[in-house]
Design a protein around this motif. Structure first.
Motif, PDB file in Angstrom:
ATOM      1  N   THR A 210      11.481  -9.057 -55.648  1.00  0.00           N
ATOM      2  CA  THR A 210      12.428 -10.281 -55.757  1.00  0.00           C
ATOM      3  C   THR A 210      12.023 -11.185 -54.937  1.00  0.00           C
ATOM      4  O   THR A 210      11.425 -11.191 -53.624  1.00  0.00           O
ATOM      5  CB  THR A 210      13.946  -9.816 -55.091  1.00  0.00           C
ATOM      6  N   GLU A 211      11.987 -12.577 -55.184  1.00  0.00           N
ATOM      7  CA  GLU A 211      11.512 -13.755 -54.614  1.00  0.00           C
ATOM      8  C   GLU A 211      12.721 -14.165 -53.690  1.00  0.00           C
ATOM      9  O   GLU A 211      13.811 -13.946 -53.892  1.00  0.00           O
ATOM     10  CB  GLU A 211      11.320 -14.972 -55.668  1.00  0.00           C
ATOM     11  N   VAL A 212      12.190 -14.365 -52.532  1.00  0.00           N
ATOM     12  CA  VAL A 212      13.163 -14.819 -51.273  1.00  0.00           C
ATOM     13  C   VAL A 212      12.676 -16.027 -50.637  1.00  0.00           C
ATOM     14  O   VAL A 212      11.583 -16.498 -50.559  1.00  0.00           O
ATOM     15  CB  VAL A 212      12.786 -13.617 -50.178  1.00  0.00           C
ATOM     16  N   LEU A 213      13.929 -16.709 -50.406  1.00  0.00           N
ATOM     17  CA  LEU A 213      13.805 -18.000 -49.710  1.00  0.00           C
ATOM     18  C   LEU A 213      14.450 -17.761 -48.504  1.00  0.00           C
ATOM     19  O   LEU A 213      15.545 -17.267 -48.180  1.00  0.00           O
ATOM     20  CB  LEU A 213      14.479 -19.131 -50.247  1.00  0.00           C
ATOM     21  N   GLY A 214      13.610 -17.755 -47.286  1.00  0.00           N
ATOM     22  CA  GLY A 214      13.926 -17.413 -46.058  1.00  0.00           C
ATOM     23  C   GLY A 214      14.252 -18.431 -45.010  1.00  0.00           C
ATOM     24  O   GLY A 214      13.329 -19.443 -45.199  1.00  0.00           O
ATOM     25  N   ILE A 215      15.441 -18.802 -44.370  1.00  0.00           N
ATOM     26  CA  ILE A 215      15.764 -20.024 -43.475  1.00  0.00           C
ATOM     27  C   ILE A 215      15.985 -19.353 -42.086  1.00  0.00           C
ATOM     28  O   ILE A 215      16.832 -18.470 -41.771  1.00  0.00           O
ATOM     29  CB  ILE A 215      16.755 -20.764 -44.266  1.00  0.00           C
ATOM     30  N   ASP A 216      15.559 -20.125 -41.280  1.00  0.00           N
ATOM     31  CA  ASP A 216      15.755 -19.773 -39.795  1.00  0.00           C
ATOM     32  C   ASP A 216      15.360 -20.870 -38.916  1.00  0.00           C
ATOM     33  O   ASP A 216      14.676 -21.975 -39.270  1.00  0.00           O
ATOM     34  CB  ASP A 216      15.023 -18.467 -39.146  1.00  0.00           C
ATOM     35  N   GLY A 217      15.982 -20.968 -37.890  1.00  0.00           N
ATOM     36  CA  GLY A 217      15.997 -22.322 -36.939  1.00  0.00           C
ATOM     37  C   GLY A 217      14.963 -21.997 -35.614  1.00  0.00           C
ATOM     38  O   GLY A 217      14.585 -23.042 -35.380  1.00  0.00           O
ATOM     39  N   ASP A 218      14.316 -20.823 -35.820  1.00  0.00           N
ATOM     40  CA  ASP A 218      12.981 -20.492 -34.852  1.00  0.00           C
ATOM     41  C   ASP A 218      11.838 -20.707 -35.308  1.00  0.00           C
ATOM     42  O   ASP A 218      11.611 -19.988 -36.188  1.00  0.00           O
ATOM     43  CB  ASP A 218      13.353 -19.079 -34.382  1.00  0.00           C
ATOM     44  N   GLU A 219      11.179 -21.858 -34.909  1.00  0.00           N
ATOM     45  CA  GLU A 219      10.012 -21.995 -35.548  1.00  0.00           C
ATOM     46  C   GLU A 219       8.829 -20.855 -35.519  1.00  0.00           C
ATOM     47  O   GLU A 219       8.112 -20.823 -36.307  1.00  0.00           O
ATOM     48  CB  GLU A 219       9.188 -23.397 -34.939  1.00  0.00           C
TER      49      GLU A 219
END
Length: 231
Positions: free
Chosen positions: A41-50
């Protein structure tokens, strides 16, 4: 213009494929995202920690550092085009609620949201989340069942129904299941079995369970647990 730092090309194209967006890449979010990737499954991951985002560069289809509580950020990343999004934010309840509220406003078909407490879960449900996840609570319950009995694995399926992986007791060993009358005597069903070193097979009335087999037992939670403790 919303600010975000992106790795992996244009994330809006991911929404067109077999894809999931995972917002919040802590332990739970990372584990979920990497398992999805492993299953194709393709995943777009988002987080505020660089630092977290950089560590996942190359492991997810796309990974972005951004503020998921900003509507413009989510729109620029193509979130309204996704039909499956997981909000895995646990450390900041306010961010979890704000992010989830935005996703529901986008009319995304399937939104899962992690809850870190019953109160948090209640708020998410009141917002309209149909899939509220309690990873720590659910794992604690699961491990408690495993610790108490002879079960090798345990999955609760809805209210008061479980699937248990265990070793067979004397009540079933060496005789066809049709003769053992497990359902009428114990209120559970042996649905599958695996001989040592072989693959899983469905059971029939003619299946004969051996002492070194592993079995799957389905039934009401207390009865399935009690059956696993029979010797």
């Amino acid at each position: 213009m919303a600010k975000f730092h992106m790795f992996g090309g244009d994330p809006t194209r991911v929404a067109e494929a077999n894809s999931v967006a995972v917002i919040g890449l802590g332990r739970f979010g990372q584990s979920l995202a990497l398992e999805l990737m492993a299953k194709g499954t393709e995943v777009l991951g988002i987080d505020g920690d660089e630092e977290i985002v950089q560590s996942l560069n190359g492991q997810l289809t796309h990974v972005v550092m951004g503020d998921s509580t900003k509507e413009q950020t989510l729109r620029q990343l193509g979130l309204p085009e996704f039909d499956r999004v997981v909000v895995a934010i646990g450390s900041d309840i306010q961010a979890s609620i704000l992010t989830t509220s935005l996703l529901l406003r986008f009319d995304i078909e399937h939104v899962w949201a992690k809850a870190v407490s019953d109160a948090h879960g209640t708020i998410l449900e009141q917002l309209g989340v149909k899939h509220v996840i309690y990873p720590e609570k659910d794992m604690g319950k699961r491990v408690a069942h495993l610790v108490r009995g002879a079960m090798q694995d345990y999955i609760e399926i809805g209210e008061n129904f479980a699937l248990v992986k265990t070793r067979p007791g004397q009540a079933v060993i060496g005789k066809p299941l049709g003769e053992a009358q497990i359902r009428s005597r114990y209120g559970v069903t042996i649905t599958a079995y695996r001989p040592a070193g072989q693959d899983w097979n469905y059971t029939t009335a003619d299946t004969v369970i051996q002492a070194d087999d592993t079995i799957l037992v389905a039934g009401p939670t207390q009865k399935a647990e009690a059956f696993s403790q029979l010797t």
